[in-house]
Design a protein around this motif. Sequence first.
Motif, short mmCIF file in Angstrom:
data_model
loop_
_atom_site.label_atom_id
_atom_site.label_comp_id
_atom_site.label_asym_id
_atom_site.label_seq_id
_atom_site.Cartn_x
_atom_site.Cartn_y
_atom_site.Cartn_z
N PHE A 197 -30.00 7.66 57.23
CA PHE A 197 -30.38 6.25 57.95
C PHE A 197 -29.35 5.21 58.18
O PHE A 197 -28.53 5.42 57.21
N GLU B 254 -28.79 -0.42 56.60
CA GLU B 254 -30.09 -1.41 55.83
C GLU B 254 -31.03 -0.56 54.64
O GLU B 254 -31.32 -0.57 54.02
N LEU B 255 -31.86 0.54 55.30
CA LEU B 255 -32.50 1.75 55.30
C LEU B 255 -31.73 2.41 53.30
O LEU B 255 -32.37 3.28 52.32
N LEU C 230 -32.44 0.53 50.68
CA LEU C 230 -33.92 0.90 49.68
C LEU C 230 -34.16 2.05 49.97
O LEU C 230 -34.62 2.29 48.82
N GLU C 231 -33.65 3.15 50.62
CA GLU C 231 -33.53 4.64 49.30
C GLU C 231 -32.59 4.76 48.05
O GLU C 231 -33.42 5.31 47.38
#
Lengths: 200, 478
Positions: free
Chosen positions: A9, A12-13, A16-17
Amino acid sequence: MSRDTDNEFPPELRALEAELASLVPRDDGLDPARLMFLAGRASVGKPRATVLVWPAAFGGMTVVATALAVLLLLRTAQEVIERVVRVPVAVSVDAAPSHEQPAPVTAEHEPVIERAVAKSSSAVSASERVLASLPWGQGKQGDRGERWKTSYPDLRDRILERGLDSWPVPVSDGGPARPPLSQRELLDQMIQEIRQPTAS
Amino acid sequence: MKRILIGIVVTAAVLAAGPARAQVTSLLSPNGQEEKIPTVKFKLRPAAEPQAALEYQLLPGFLDRKPGNAAVIYNKIGFMMPHGSDANNLQERLSKWLETPLAELPREEIEKTLAGQHYVLESLDRAARRETCDWELPLREESLITMLLPELQETRGDARLLAVKARLEIAKGEFDEAIHTLQTGYALGCHVAEGPTLVSALVGMAICGIMSNQVEELMQQPGSPNLYWALTSLPRPIISVRKAAEVEMNMLYLMYPELREVDGKTRDAAYWRAFLDRASEEMSGWWGGPNPKSSLRPALTALAIKGYPQAKRALIEQGRSDEEVEAMPVAQVVLIYTVRTYDEFRDRIFKWFALPYWEALPGMMEADQYLRDEGRKREIFPIASLLLPAVQAAKGAEARTDRTIAALRVLEALRMHAAGHEGRLPSKLEDITAVPVPIDPMTGKPFAYTCDGNTAVLEVPSPEIPERGKRYEIEVAK
């Protein structure tokens, strides 16, 4: 599912993950069955009056049954007329009992008592029950049926109560009457029988 | 909900009203209906007494009677009368002709019928003129309870035959022949009543009543003789129930002669037990109910055991010692009590037979009611309740038969008075001086009579059974 490390990813993701992966499911979560039920009920809206019919009917019948039971209990004591069906009894009546109470009936074969029609009245004595079980239990006022045909007292009382016409002349359904034979005819008949002896 | 509550109330009301409805039904019995008194339009034809006052008699005279037993002939007539479908046919026609007005009688048909019964009529005529009538009922050998009385049924048919013959003769103006036939009829009634049972007496009364109805017709015919002295010469009462009463009083002892000695001799327990067993079996056969073969022995034995304390108490109160009663078998104690109670009830009823009806009536009513009320309470075996007759009904039947004849005597007295007073009726019965005017045998008082010129009313009431009363509306025939 295998993780494809080559398919990474964006940075930035990835954060979150990582945060999502750290989350732990709660034990006291939603009850699916109850949820569906509530949803269904909510979809129906307020209960209609017809829904109450069966519960109301059930309640009403319960009240009726209770009322009938109360009426039954409030009725005065029932008179039970015992009717002796079986007969053979060997009873000892030799010795006078030493007390006022009547001696118990001893029998080889206990009479079969049949419980008959009950009618509402006050309690009756044992002698009344026995008397009622006798064929003349109701005295002269009772229904004595066809006894007048074979009993002189019943014939007499019937005539006294209802008049002579209550004693009907027997109706015969036989054929026409034959006049009785005269003395001469009878003699001729007997002579003929003597002259024609029957075969032995 | 409202409907359900209404349903509950209705259901409860129906349940509660059930017994009451039954009571209402019982109140609507036929006896509760009012009956009208029969009214007779009586055509009064003045007639003085015959020159020879006793020229006419309604019973065969001394010179016409012969020695012999009439019952033998009456029993033979029973074989001569038609049986089978012919019998039904004959009796129906006779009954119809008894109700047919005289002017409308089918004379030819009646004469043909009477011709077919000529042997019966001749035999009746012969029997009526026998000195005695002894039916020889085997009262001391056979139980009266189950005794059959077919000969009585036959005499009712004989009476109808005679009455129709008399009606025909009256219609034809053959008064001497009619009076002869009425003699035969009244004699038949008196002979039947010689049978020593109350039923015999009642049948005899009915036969005399049928004949009295024909006398009433005869009196209204032009040229008919005055029968005042013929009616007055009849025995009073014409049928007495005293002989039958004696048999009825003693029925228990006729059936069970041992009971006359229940108090006197000392028998052992086995004897009285065997007696009770035998009596129970006989009563079972007498009952003739749905199960005639079922024995009453267990029920009667249970009654005896239950009633023993009551019987013992009564015997001690009547003067016996405790030891004496304790030593007696239970069955004997109960039987002594039964016999004593039966005698008391019996005499309470039958003592009134010695008195005229109007004097005896209050006592008889009280005695009948006493038996109904006290019988169940005091009797261990309900013998008196079952065997003793309704005495008031029996005595009333006797008085009614005599009252019918007394009323006819009053009418004949009126005919006699009218004959001596240019066809005028008396304003009151006391104005009749030619002959004594009888009183009403049921009340002991004069008959009620009112007069209004050429019409009068004679009341013959029967308060207890209105339809058996009569009211004569009298008019002097022109």
